[in-house]
Design a protein around this motif. Structure first.
Motif, PDB file in Angstrom:
ATOM      1  N   THR A 150       0.858  -1.191   0.000  1.00  9.53           N
ATOM      2  CA  THR A 150       0.000   0.000   0.000  1.00  9.53           C
ATOM      3  C   THR A 150       0.890   1.235   0.000  1.00  9.53           C
ATOM      4  N   PRO A 151       0.792   2.083  -1.026  1.00  9.36           N
ATOM      5  CA  PRO A 151       1.616   3.297  -1.062  1.00  9.36           C
ATOM      6  C   PRO A 151       0.905   4.480  -0.401  1.00  9.36           C
ATOM      7  N   GLU A 152       1.714   5.433   0.004  1.00  9.81           N
ATOM      8  CA  GLU A 152       1.191   6.712   0.487  1.00  9.81           C
ATOM      9  C   GLU A 152       1.874   7.804  -0.316  1.00  9.81           C
ATOM     10  N   PHE A 153       1.082   8.661  -0.975  1.00  8.39           N
ATOM     11  CA  PHE A 153       1.629   9.661  -1.885  1.00  8.39           C
ATOM     12  C   PHE A 153       1.701  11.027  -1.214  1.00  8.39           C
ATOM     13  N   ASP A 154       2.601  11.850  -1.719  1.00  5.87           N
ATOM     14  CA  ASP A 154       2.729  13.228  -1.258  1.00  5.87           C
ATOM     15  C   ASP A 154       1.502  14.015  -1.733  1.00  5.87           C
ATOM     16  N   PRO A 155       0.729  14.593  -0.835  1.00  4.79           N
ATOM     17  CA  PRO A 155      -0.470  15.321  -1.274  1.00  4.79           C
ATOM     18  C   PRO A 155      -0.168  16.512  -2.165  1.00  4.79           C
ATOM     19  N   TYR A 156       1.046  17.045  -2.086  1.00  4.51           N
ATOM     20  CA  TYR A 156       1.416  18.185  -2.913  1.00  4.51           C
ATOM     21  C   TYR A 156       2.171  17.761  -4.177  1.00  4.51           C
ATOM     22  N   ALA A 157       2.486  16.483  -4.262  1.00  7.38           N
ATOM     23  CA  ALA A 157       3.129  15.918  -5.464  1.00  7.38           C
ATOM     24  C   ALA A 157       2.625  14.491  -5.612  1.00  7.38           C
ATOM     25  N   PRO A 158       1.382  14.332  -6.109  1.00  3.09           N
ATOM     26  CA  PRO A 158       0.736  13.017  -6.090  1.00  3.09           C
ATOM     27  C   PRO A 158       1.424  11.936  -6.897  1.00  3.09           C
ATOM     28  N   ASP A 159       2.484  12.261  -7.625  1.00  2.00           N
ATOM     29  CA  ASP A 159       3.230  11.230  -8.338  1.00  2.00           C
ATOM     30  C   ASP A 159       4.472  10.792  -7.560  1.00  2.00           C
ATOM     31  N   THR A 160       4.649  11.317  -6.348  1.00  2.00           N
ATOM     32  CA  THR A 160       5.805  10.995  -5.516  1.00  2.00           C
ATOM     33  C   THR A 160       5.371  10.138  -4.332  1.00  2.00           C
ATOM     34  N   VAL A 161       6.034   9.015  -4.150  1.00  2.00           N
ATOM     35  CA  VAL A 161       5.703   8.092  -3.066  1.00  2.00           C
ATOM     36  C   VAL A 161       6.416   8.537  -1.787  1.00  2.00           C
ATOM     37  N   LEU A 162       5.656   8.701  -0.701  1.00  2.00           N
ATOM     38  CA  LEU A 162       6.230   9.039   0.595  1.00  2.00           C
ATOM     39  C   LEU A 162       6.540   7.799   1.415  1.00  2.00           C
ATOM     40  N   LYS A 163       5.698   6.781   1.290  1.00  2.00           N
ATOM     41  CA  LYS A 163       5.855   5.588   2.119  1.00  2.00           C
ATOM     42  C   LYS A 163       5.180   4.409   1.429  1.00  2.00           C
ATOM     43  N   VAL A 164       5.765   3.229   1.581  1.00  2.00           N
ATOM     44  CA  VAL A 164       5.165   1.994   1.085  1.00  2.00           C
ATOM     45  C   VAL A 164       5.098   1.015   2.247  1.00  2.00           C
ATOM     46  N   THR A 165       3.909   0.456   2.482  1.00  2.00           N
ATOM     47  CA  THR A 165       3.706  -0.493   3.572  1.00  2.00           C
ATOM     48  C   THR A 165       3.404  -1.872   3.009  1.00  2.00           C
ATOM     49  N   GLU A 166       4.140  -2.855   3.487  1.00  2.00           N
ATOM     50  CA  GLU A 166       3.901  -4.252   3.121  1.00  2.00           C
ATOM     51  C   GLU A 166       3.294  -4.969   4.322  1.00  2.00           C
ATOM     52  N   LEU A 167       2.152  -5.616   4.118  1.00  2.00           N
ATOM     53  CA  LEU A 167       1.477  -6.331   5.190  1.00  2.00           C
ATOM     54  C   LEU A 167       0.866  -7.605   4.625  1.00  2.00           C
ATOM     55  N   TYR A 168       1.220  -8.762   5.210  1.00  2.00           N
ATOM     56  CA  TYR A 168       0.695 -10.034   4.734  1.00  2.00           C
ATOM     57  C   TYR A 168       0.613 -11.011   5.902  1.00  2.00           C
ATOM     58  N   LYS A 169       0.021 -12.183   5.646  1.00  2.00           N
ATOM     59  CA  LYS A 169      -0.160 -13.192   6.683  1.00  2.00           C
ATOM     60  C   LYS A 169       0.672 -14.432   6.376  1.00  2.00           C
ATOM     61  N   VAL A 170       1.207 -15.040   7.435  1.00  2.00           N
ATOM     62  CA  VAL A 170       1.927 -16.309   7.310  1.00  2.00           C
ATOM     63  C   VAL A 170       1.576 -17.178   8.519  1.00  2.00           C
ATOM     64  N   ARG A 171       1.883 -18.449   8.420  1.00  2.00           N
ATOM     65  CA  ARG A 171       1.700 -19.353   9.557  1.00  2.00           C
ATOM     66  C   ARG A 171       2.794 -19.114  10.597  1.00  2.00           C
ATOM     67  N   GLY A 172       2.498 -19.530  11.818  1.00  2.00           N
ATOM     68  CA  GLY A 172       3.448 -19.346  12.895  1.00  2.00           C
ATOM     69  C   GLY A 172       4.770 -20.040  12.659  1.00  2.00           C
ATOM     70  N   GLU A 173       4.763 -21.181  11.955  1.00  2.00           N
ATOM     71  CA  GLU A 173       6.010 -21.892  11.675  1.00  2.00           C
ATOM     72  C   GLU A 173       6.931 -21.066  10.782  1.00  2.00           C
ATOM     73  N   ARG A 174       6.346 -20.290   9.891  1.00  2.00           N
ATOM     74  CA  ARG A 174       7.156 -19.399   9.061  1.00  2.00           C
ATOM     75  C   ARG A 174       7.733 -18.261   9.890  1.00  2.00           C
ATOM     76  N   VAL A 175       6.964 -17.767  10.858  1.00  2.00           N
ATOM     77  CA  VAL A 175       7.461 -16.708  11.744  1.00  2.00           C
ATOM     78  C   VAL A 175       8.645 -17.215  12.554  1.00  2.00           C
ATOM     79  N   ARG A 176       8.563 -18.486  12.997  1.00  2.00           N
ATOM     80  CA  ARG A 176       9.680 -19.059  13.729  1.00  2.00           C
ATOM     81  C   ARG A 176      10.915 -19.155  12.845  1.00  2.00           C
ATOM     82  N   GLU A 177      10.733 -19.510  11.555  1.00  2.00           N
ATOM     83  CA  GLU A 177      11.868 -19.586  10.628  1.00  2.00           C
ATOM     84  C   GLU A 177      12.516 -18.223  10.428  1.00  2.00           C
TER      85      GLU A 177
END
Length: 522
Positions: A150-177
């Motif tokens: 999910t990107p967040e754009f500069d409100p004064y320069a809507p073609d410029t990315v201010l921040k990108v957030t990555e969020l997803y789900k995994v099983r607990g065994e993957r978290v342990r790895e």
């Protein structure tokens, strides 16, 4: 069969409403779209129940393969061999650094990948700067699907990315790895994993259980994992986002108009074998008991017994109604098919494929129909006008909107960090405000095309409509002219040298002219 019916069978997650649509369309590109169909196409019954076609996976992918071919045509015309743009700037150091960057990170292939993935509506391009302690840095380019970004754009320069957030789900065994402590009873539980990029660094967060997210008594607050996080302080978020802007982070899927037709073609081609058996004039074999007289077809020049009937037990006969009768115990079956309906079926599939190509602005050149004569570049451009118009739009989106922005990011890094590219240390100074992309012709010019172009440019120059420098820019891509200003300087230097030689010859001729007239030539 409908796209919506099949898409509804793909995994859905209420926490990621965008992910399903993006992943379903990506499955059309990677050939896994029908993976969630319950039955193979050849299976007609499950027990005593008939399996409808919309529950089966087609055994041929004529339509979806054609869809992918059209997308590959677009990508090829955009960033294929001979189509990748040249970097243009008056700063020779910047120009060389940009070209070295393109070669070092394999940017041609990365941009092809970005254009292909981005056809679903959006794509993320990440510029990575990696540096060992005390050593020079290296740059890499990664291309990401955007289902869980999910990107967040500069409100004064809507073609410029201010921040990108990555969020997803995994099983607990993957978290342990990943190196985190996870109780044994939580190994099969779902956990959130989050990462954020901004102008200061790449921030990892300690994974947390999905069930903790919705607790009303104590909502979970993400905690930064400083051990995994990296601070870069580049001064900008090293991401380029291709898609929508602001709230609409996804643009339109470029092959959306052809999806339903592609699915229909897959099902039609899968059914065609069975359909031909019912539509192509079959001959019926009837095994008639001996007590029943058989009908025989009349033979020219002969008179049949009992008005066309043959006494029982006298062999085999075929009637004009394509029924073949034999003397045996009663039975009937289809024996053969004449094949007359295959032309209609083939014509229909061909027409549908043509409609699909036209709908998606694909390549209309058929190698089987191209004449053996001259095919000039302009002729091919006229034939593929729809494809080229769509590619022109992609040049704006992925050229000026993505590639040029990525190059500027890389140049900013080179001014502040010691960078190694192609095993050489590179540093950049000066300005590159004039940095631009120079695109070549879609099709290579033939000698005839070159003559016509040269004549037209000379006419424009002679009439004062166009400068020589602009004319050089017009043909720079075709003749691999890297720097127009340097090329013009070489031409002017050669012209000046030619003028000096001509002047010297004229002066020499003037000196010896009197001697010639008096017969005293030396």
């Amino acid at each position: 069969m409908s796209f919506q019916i099949i898409a509804a069978r793909h995994p859905h997650d209420k926490d990621f409403p965008r992910a399903t649509g993006i992943n379903v369309r990506l499955s059309l590109l990677n050939g896994t779209f029908y993976s969630y169909q319950p039955y193979p196409f050849h299976q007609e019954y499950a027990g005593n129940e008939y399996i409808p076609l919309h529950d089966r996976s087609p055994n041929t992918h004529t339509g979806t393969n054609q869809l992918r071919t059209v997308i590959d045509d677009h990508v090829s015309m955009l960033f294929g061999d001979g189509h990748f743009p040249e970097v243009d700037t008056a700063n020779a150091v910047v120009r060389k650094a940009a070209k070295d960057f393109i070669k070092d990170v394999g940017l041609v292939e990365r941009m092809r990948e970005a254009a292909r993935i981005g056809s679903v509506g959006s794509v993320g391009i990440h510029l990575k700067v990696l540096q060992r302690p005390g050593g020079p840095a290296r740059m890499f380019v990664d291309v990401h699907t955007t289902a869980f970004l999910t990107p967040e754009f500069d409100p004064y320069a809507p073609d410029t990315v201010l921040k990108v957030t990555e969020l997803y789900k995994v099983r607990g065994e993957r978290v342990r790895e990943m190196g985190y402590s996870v109780p044994d009873d939580s190994l099969q539980s779902l956990w959130f994993v989050q990462r954020v990029w901004d102008d200061l660094g790449e921030w990892w967060f300690v994974p947390w259980k999905v069930e903790d997210q919705s607790r009303s008594d104590r909502p979970h607050v993400p905690v930064i994992d400083h051990d995994k996080s990296v601070t870069h302080e580049l001064g900008f978020c090293p991401w380029v986002w291709v898609g929508g802007l602001n709230a609409e982070i996804d643009g339109p899927c470029t092959f959306e108009p052809g999806i339903e037709e592609a699915i229909q073609l897959d099902m039609l081609d899968s059914q065609i074998g069975r359909a031909l058996k019912y539509t192509m004039d079959p001959t019926l074999l009837m095994l008639v008991p001996s007590a029943v007289p058989m009908m025989a077809a009349p033979v020219a020049g002969e008179t049949s017994e009992s008005e066309g009937q043959t006494p029982a037990g006298q062999g085999m006969a075929k009637t004009p109604s394509t029924v073949l009768t034999m003397d045996a115990e009663g039975d009937a079956k289809y024996l053969e098919i004449a094949g007359g309906g295959i032309e209609a079926a083939s014509a229909y599939i061909k027409r549908q494929k043509s409609n699909l190509i036209e709908t998606l602005h694909g390549d209309r050149v058929n190698p089987e129909e191209v004449t053996q004569g001259h095919q000039g570049a302009k002729s091919l451009e006229m034939l593929n006008a729809s494809l080229l118009m769509h590619t022109e739009k992609l040049r704006v989106t992925y050229g000026e909107g993505a590639l040029l922005r990525l190059l500027r990011m890389a140049l900013k890094v080179m001014t502040s960090v010691t960078v190694t590219m192609n095993e050489e240390v590179v540093s950049v100074s000066g300005s590159w405000t004039d940095l631009a992309l120079r695109w070549g012709d879609f099709y290579p010019l033939t000698p005839s095309d070159e003559d016509q172009t040269a004549t037209a440019l000379k006419s424009l120059i002679d009439t004062g409509i166009m400068s020589k420098e602009t004319a050089t820019k017009v043909i720079a891509g075709h003749y691999d002219i890297e720097n127009v200003a340097e090329e013009r300087a070489k031409v002017e230097a050669e012209q000046a040298a030619a003028d000096l030689r001509a002047q010297a010859q004229t002066e020499h001729a003037a000196k010896i002219a009197p001697n010639k007239s008096s017969g005293l030539e030396s």
